[in-house]
Design a protein around this motif. Sequence first.
Motif, mmCIF file in Angstrom:
data_model
loop_
_atom_site.group_PDB
_atom_site.id
_atom_site.type_symbol
_atom_site.label_atom_id
_atom_site.label_comp_id
_atom_site.label_asym_id
_atom_site.label_seq_id
_atom_site.Cartn_x
_atom_site.Cartn_y
_atom_site.Cartn_z
ATOM 1 N N ALA A 1 -4.360 -29.721 13.140
ATOM 2 C CA ALA A 1 -3.980 -30.718 14.051
ATOM 3 C C ALA A 1 -2.831 -31.444 13.530
ATOM 4 C CB ALA A 1 -4.924 -30.916 15.266
ATOM 5 N N HIS A 2 -2.334 -30.930 14.132
ATOM 6 C CA HIS A 2 -0.328 -32.498 13.481
ATOM 7 C C HIS A 2 -0.335 -32.991 14.227
ATOM 8 C CE1 HIS A 2 3.334 -33.205 12.548
ATOM 9 N NE2 HIS A 2 3.916 -33.471 13.274
ATOM 10 N N LEU A 3 -0.695 -34.383 13.838
ATOM 11 C CA LEU A 3 -0.324 -36.010 14.822
ATOM 12 C C LEU A 3 0.893 -35.877 15.510
ATOM 13 C CD1 LEU A 3 -2.667 -38.250 12.855
ATOM 14 C CD2 LEU A 3 -3.374 -36.554 14.602
ATOM 15 N N VAL A 4 1.312 -35.964 16.383
ATOM 16 C CA VAL A 4 2.327 -36.780 17.089
ATOM 17 C C VAL A 4 2.045 -38.254 17.965
ATOM 18 C CG1 VAL A 4 3.471 -34.732 17.475
ATOM 19 C CG2 VAL A 4 1.694 -35.325 19.363
ATOM 20 N N GLU A 5 3.572 -38.726 18.881
ATOM 21 C CA GLU A 5 3.702 -39.666 18.960
ATOM 22 C C GLU A 5 2.879 -39.233 20.947
ATOM 23 O OE1 GLU A 5 6.518 -41.613 18.545
ATOM 24 O OE2 GLU A 5 6.350 -42.386 16.703
ATOM 25 N N GLY A 6 1.751 -39.769 20.829
ATOM 26 C CA GLY A 6 1.158 -39.862 22.345
ATOM 27 C C GLY A 6 1.261 -38.539 22.628
#
Length: 371
Positions: free
Chosen positions: A38-43
Motif C-alpha cells: 500500500a502507498h502511504l499518503v498524508e491523512g
Amino acid sequence: MSHRARTAGGAVAITLAILLSGCAGLPGFPAATDAPIAHLVEGVDCQAPNLNHDIAVQEGVPTQTDLTAEHPAAPDPGRVPTDFNPVAAYRCTFFGSLDDAQGRWSAVQVETLEGDFGALLSALAEPSDQAGPNQACTADMELVPELWLENTDGDALRAAWPRTSCGKTKPATHTALDELELTDTTLLPLVLQVTREALDANCAMSTGTPEQSLLFGGMGLQTFPEGMSDGAEPTTIPAPPAEAPSLAGVDGASVCVYTVDLQQDPGLSELNSVEGIDDLALGAMMNLQFGTFAGASTLEADAAVLLAAAASASQAPECSTDPTRFAVLWPERAGTRLDTSIQVELDGCQRLFLPGSHALVPAPELLNILQ
C-alpha cells in the motif's frame, strides 16, 4: 483530522438469488497476496473522488455540487507494510445523507476504531483464496467499506481486504475490526443532491415532462421526496387513478417549476442493444425528456380556485412543440396536500395535464400567474 468515521455492521450484502460458477476476485479490491504494498499518503480521505461514491448518488437526479472534485484521488488498496504501526483504523461506508443550509447531500459515514491492531494486521496479511475449477458461488453483491489505517505520524494507507475463492471478503477482517473500540462516528458530505429551496418546498430535483403522463398512461414517472424529513429517500409516486381527481374545495397549491434540456440523453442510445424492447417502446423511451428544478412558489386561495375548473376545461388541440419550462402543482385542501399533481407547460403548447385525462387548455389567468 476531518476525514474520519465508521460503518455499523461492516459489509452489506444484497442477495440477488441464484448460484454462479467461476467466481473470482472483485474489481477494485485486489487480492492481498497479489496487491502491491500500500502507498502511504498524508491523512485519511474518505471523500476521494475515485471511491465508491456512485452508490450514494440517486440515479437520474442531477447533482448540484460535488465536493469530491476538491480532493486528490485515493491510492489503490494494498498490503500493509510490515513496519507500519497503525494507531487508528477508519471504516468508510457510502450510505446516508446529510442536511445543511445548502440542502441535502449524499454522505459517507466514517467510523474511527482504535485499540490493539495485532488481530487486524494478521487478518489483513492472510492470503486470498484462488477460485477452483467449476467454482460455485452465490450471486450476492457485497458492498465493502473502504478501510484506511493511520500511524502516529499521520501517514495513512488504504488497505486491501483478503478475499475468499468467491471474491467475498474473509470474515477474519470483519471480526478483528469489530473487536476494536469505536471512538468516533461522523458523516461527511459528498454530493449535493437536493438544493435547500427544493427541500423546503418539497419539490423533486428532476421529473418527467407533462406529456409523459399521456405517453405512459400515468405510470408514476414523477419522482418526489415524500416528507423531505432528515434522512428521507426519494420515492416514486404510484400511478394515478383512472379518473381525474376531484379538485373541489382546493384552497391553495405549492408550485415546482422545471426547465428542460431538449438535447437527447446520449445514454439512451444504449437501449438499442437491449433485448425485449420493441421499436415502439424504444422510440418512446428515446424521446423522454426530463425537467430540472428551477424554482418554487405557492398559489393562494384566490388563484387556487382556478384549479377546480381544470377538469372541465376543453381538450387541447394537437401540438408537437416541446416545452422548455413547465410547472408541477400540488393542490391543497384545508392545509393538506393532495396526492395528485397538475402539470402545466409554461411555454411550447401551454397545455394542462390531469391524471386520467387528455391534455387540456388551461385558463389564461392560471398561465399568467405561473409565468
